[in-house]
Design a protein around this motif. Structure first.
Motif, PDB file in Angstrom:
ATOM      1  N   ILE A  30       0.835  -1.205   0.000  1.00  0.00           N
ATOM      2  CA  ILE A  30       0.000   0.000   0.000  1.00  0.00           C
ATOM      3  C   ILE A  30       0.869   1.254   0.000  1.00  0.00           C
ATOM      4  O   ILE A  30       0.657   2.176  -0.797  1.00  0.00           O
ATOM      5  CB  ILE A  30      -0.941   0.006   1.232  1.00  0.00           C
ATOM      6  CG1 ILE A  30      -1.952  -1.137   1.124  1.00  0.00           C
ATOM      7  CG2 ILE A  30      -1.671   1.347   1.357  1.00  0.00           C
ATOM      8  CD1 ILE A  30      -2.780  -1.355   2.379  1.00  0.00           C
ATOM      9  N   SER A  31       1.874   1.281   0.873  1.00  0.00           N
ATOM     10  CA  SER A  31       2.749   2.459   0.945  1.00  0.00           C
ATOM     11  C   SER A  31       3.535   2.639  -0.345  1.00  0.00           C
ATOM     12  O   SER A  31       3.749   3.765  -0.805  1.00  0.00           O
ATOM     13  CB  SER A  31       3.705   2.338   2.139  1.00  0.00           C
ATOM     14  OG  SER A  31       4.571   1.228   1.981  1.00  0.00           O
ATOM     15  N   LEU A  58       4.976   6.145  -0.629  1.00  0.00           N
ATOM     16  CA  LEU A  58       5.289   6.419   0.778  1.00  0.00           C
ATOM     17  C   LEU A  58       6.188   5.324   1.356  1.00  0.00           C
ATOM     18  O   LEU A  58       6.307   5.194   2.571  1.00  0.00           O
ATOM     19  CB  LEU A  58       3.994   6.503   1.602  1.00  0.00           C
ATOM     20  CG  LEU A  58       3.027   7.625   1.221  1.00  0.00           C
ATOM     21  CD1 LEU A  58       1.697   7.468   1.971  1.00  0.00           C
ATOM     22  CD2 LEU A  58       3.635   8.995   1.518  1.00  0.00           C
ATOM     23  N   ASP A  59       6.835   4.541   0.475  1.00  0.00           N
ATOM     24  CA  ASP A  59       7.623   3.405   0.936  1.00  0.00           C
ATOM     25  C   ASP A  59       8.866   3.798   1.722  1.00  0.00           C
ATOM     26  O   ASP A  59       9.450   2.962   2.416  1.00  0.00           O
ATOM     27  CB  ASP A  59       8.004   2.493  -0.237  1.00  0.00           C
ATOM     28  CG  ASP A  59       8.566   3.262  -1.412  1.00  0.00           C
ATOM     29  OD1 ASP A  59       8.128   4.394  -1.665  1.00  0.00           O
ATOM     30  OD2 ASP A  59       9.464   2.740  -2.079  1.00  0.00           O
ATOM     31  N   LYS A  60       9.265   5.059   1.658  1.00  0.00           N
ATOM     32  CA  LYS A  60      10.415   5.490   2.458  1.00  0.00           C
ATOM     33  C   LYS A  60      10.092   5.484   3.949  1.00  0.00           C
ATOM     34  O   LYS A  60      10.990   5.571   4.792  1.00  0.00           O
ATOM     35  CB  LYS A  60      10.882   6.876   2.023  1.00  0.00           C
ATOM     36  CG  LYS A  60       9.877   7.994   2.235  1.00  0.00           C
ATOM     37  CD  LYS A  60      10.430   9.329   1.762  1.00  0.00           C
ATOM     38  CE  LYS A  60       9.422  10.461   1.928  1.00  0.00           C
ATOM     39  NZ  LYS A  60       9.968  11.760   1.464  1.00  0.00           N
ATOM     40  N   THR A  92      -2.716  10.184   1.971  1.00  0.00           N
ATOM     41  CA  THR A  92      -2.037  11.078   2.917  1.00  0.00           C
ATOM     42  C   THR A  92      -1.406  10.254   4.023  1.00  0.00           C
ATOM     43  O   THR A  92      -2.053   9.373   4.599  1.00  0.00           O
ATOM     44  CB  THR A  92      -3.050  12.069   3.532  1.00  0.00           C
ATOM     45  OG1 THR A  92      -3.712  12.781   2.479  1.00  0.00           O
ATOM     46  CG2 THR A  92      -2.350  13.051   4.453  1.00  0.00           C
ATOM     47  N   LEU A  93      -0.148  10.531   4.320  1.00  0.00           N
ATOM     48  CA  LEU A  93       0.591   9.750   5.310  1.00  0.00           C
ATOM     49  C   LEU A  93      -0.104   9.728   6.660  1.00  0.00           C
ATOM     50  O   LEU A  93      -0.184   8.679   7.310  1.00  0.00           O
ATOM     51  CB  LEU A  93       2.016  10.301   5.459  1.00  0.00           C
ATOM     52  CG  LEU A  93       2.897   9.604   6.505  1.00  0.00           C
ATOM     53  CD1 LEU A  93       3.115   8.147   6.141  1.00  0.00           C
ATOM     54  CD2 LEU A  93       4.224  10.336   6.660  1.00  0.00           C
ATOM     55  N   GLY A 117      -0.644   4.316  -7.377  1.00  0.00           N
ATOM     56  CA  GLY A 117      -1.887   5.075  -7.317  1.00  0.00           C
ATOM     57  C   GLY A 117      -2.934   4.384  -6.438  1.00  0.00           C
ATOM     58  O   GLY A 117      -2.852   3.188  -6.155  1.00  0.00           O
ATOM     59  N   MET A 118      -3.938   5.164  -6.019  1.00  0.00           N
ATOM     60  CA  MET A 118      -5.005   4.643  -5.162  1.00  0.00           C
ATOM     61  C   MET A 118      -5.798   3.537  -5.856  1.00  0.00           C
ATOM     62  O   MET A 118      -6.356   2.658  -5.207  1.00  0.00           O
ATOM     63  CB  MET A 118      -5.941   5.775  -4.755  1.00  0.00           C
ATOM     64  CG  MET A 118      -5.364   6.739  -3.733  1.00  0.00           C
ATOM     65  SD  MET A 118      -5.216   6.009  -2.082  1.00  0.00           S
ATOM     66  CE  MET A 118      -6.935   5.834  -1.617  1.00  0.00           C
TER      67      MET A 118
END
Length: 497
Positions: free
Chosen positions: A322-323, A328-330, A387-388, A463-464
């Protein structure tokens, strides 16, 4: 007088020794639960596994599903435990777990062979899950049996806290030791060494369980035997008396109505039954497999657990997917820690709270709260995961849901049904949950692969759109679990069960 003092000291010594042995078993049980919790760290090494063997996301989901399915075939280890006890169960767990992780470790020496044989790798992961459930059953069931029922919530909560906190520790080890601090470069990650760590960990806890984890029976507890009386509950001609070590007597009378055995009364030295009430006695009698599967309360309970737990399974195993889809994988090294840490803290607290308030606030309502947390998390993922901050909140909610569901479920199972069949009963629930989870995980992977852009690398989706299909299914499962939980609680209240 001297003889009385001697006997009293001897009894006190035996009681202290028994307590010490039970506590030692609990400590080892916590270590065993901690080790079995490593199954839920799959998400941290799935990218390395995927890139090493060039698997598709659907194939990776197959490995994860088979790992969970192995855990879900818990009715077999559960029945084995019920018949042969904790020591022989630990022996089987030792052999199966260590050998399975060594097989996965060896697969990295023949990458070209296994790249086209994801089905074979999935069998290895299935064996890992199966071996783990042997260890899991020893840790959970033995300590539930050894300690008083008034402390069941605390014992299960404590064990689940170690089980829940385990992935955070193993994730930290993987990211900072086996990945050398680099969470994005999978070529720099020591996946084979991580599998060896699991093999060694299971070897240690299973050997300790073989040596020290046993069922310790408190001989001071009264022995209760069941008899059947005719439907006329005023008949008290057939009663059972039992004496404890102190010489006092407890007298029980039972009746059978509509095929259900019920306690009529607990009469201490008095045969008067005027003020005695009839209560459900499913928790005090053995049921065959057919009986338990046809029991409405049992069926509703296991499906409530299954539809809820599938959310925790799919989300936890795919949080890095998902990240990654949302760029957002960082933050993976932190996101993967949120669920296990939240789970560990809440598990410990919910066990204490549920024991303290069990007479005023039924445990079933707490279980429904866990189902609600799961469902709310999927609402956030479906609409706001880009959003994180909202992704973090959803992870926290999954942690709450997992803690509540996995702490309350075995506790409720013990209280509602005969503890002598706990291994089988809980194992069947795990099987149903794993089968449902298998299907949902495969669906998640299929939705993900279907949204991969034609011009991309053919493996990763962004993407979502990549996660909404699978999340929608999880959201539906959460809604069903809430509905089933409320139905069961209202049914019990309506029927005064």
């Amino acid at each position: 007088m001297l003889i009385f003092v001697f006997v009293k000291r001897k009894i006190l010594f035996k009681m202290k020794k028994l307590t010490a042995l039970k506590i030692l078993g609990l400590v080892i049980g916590c270590a065993a639960k901690f080790t079995t919790g490593s199954l839920f760290v799959f998400s941290v090494y799935q990218d390395a596994l995927k890139d090493t063997f060039n698997y598709t996301q659907k194939e990776v989901e197959l490995l994860s599903s088979m790992l969970n399915f192995g855990l879900g075939v818990g009715f077999l280890p559960g029945m084995f435990y019920d018949h042969f006890g904790p020591q022989w169960t630990s022996v089987v767990g030792l052999f199966v777990s260590v050998s399975s992780y060594l097989l996965i470790w060896s697969s990295t020496k023949a990458v070209s062979f296994y790249s086209s044989k994801a089905w074979l790798m999935s069998i290895y992961f299935f064996i890992c899950g199966l071996g783990s459930i042997f260890t899991y059953m020893v840790a959970l069931n033995t300590n539930i049996i050894n300690f008083d029922k008034k402390d069941t919530g605390k014992i299960v909560g404590l064990l689940n806290a170690f089980f829940a906190g385990s992935p955070s520790v193993f994730a930290a080890l993987y990211y900072h030791v086996f990945s050398h601090g680099d969470t994005t470069d999978v070529s720099n990650q020591d996946f084979p060494g991580f599998m060896l760590l699991f093999a060694i960990s299971f070897a240690i806890v299973d050997i300790l369980s073989i040596l020290f984890v046993k069922i310790y029976k408190d001989e001071s507890q009264p022995f209760v035997r069941f008899v059947n009386v005719e439907d006329d509950i005023s008949n008290t001609n057939e009663i059972v008396t039992s004496s404890n070590s102190g010489g006092s007597h407890e007298i029980f009378c039972f009746a059978r109505r509509n095929g259900r055995q019920s306690i009529i009364g607990d009469i201490n030295g008095d045969s008067n039954t005027d003020n005695v009430t009839i209560t459900n006695n499913d928790a005090e009698r053995h049921m065959s497999v057919k009986e338990i599967l046809l029991n409405a309360d049992y069926e509703i309970l296991i499906w409530t657990i299954s539809f809820a737990s599938v959310i925790g399974l799919v989300y936890t195993n795919n949080i890095t997917v998902i990240s990654g889809s949302l760029h957002l994988d960082k933050y993976n090294d932190r996101l993967t820690l949120i669920i296990p840490i939240t789970n560990a803290v809440v598990s410990f607290l919910v066990g204490i709270i549920s024991d303290y308030f069990k007479d005023r606030f039924p445990r079933m309502w707490i279980l429904i709260l866990g189902c609600t947390c799961y469902t709310a998390s999927q609402i956030l993922v479906f609409f706001l995961a880009g959003t994180l901050d909202f992704l973090v909140i959803s992870a926290v909610l999954v942690g709450f849901g997992t803690a509540i569901v996995w702490s309350m479920s075995p506790t409720i199972m013990k209280e509602m049904f005969y503890v002598g069949n706990l291994g089988r009963n809980w194992g069947i629930a795990l099987l149903v949950a794993s089968l449902l989870g298998f299907g949902i995980q495969e669906a998640f992977g299929a939705f993900y692969d279907d949204k991969i852009s034609p011009g991309g690398d053919g493996v990763h989706c962004y993407g979502m759109k990549c996660i909404r299909g699978g999340t929608l299914i999880c959201l539906a499962c959460g809604s069903v679990s809430i509905a089933l939980g409320i139905f069961m609680q209202l049914r019990k209240k309506c029927c005064n069960r």
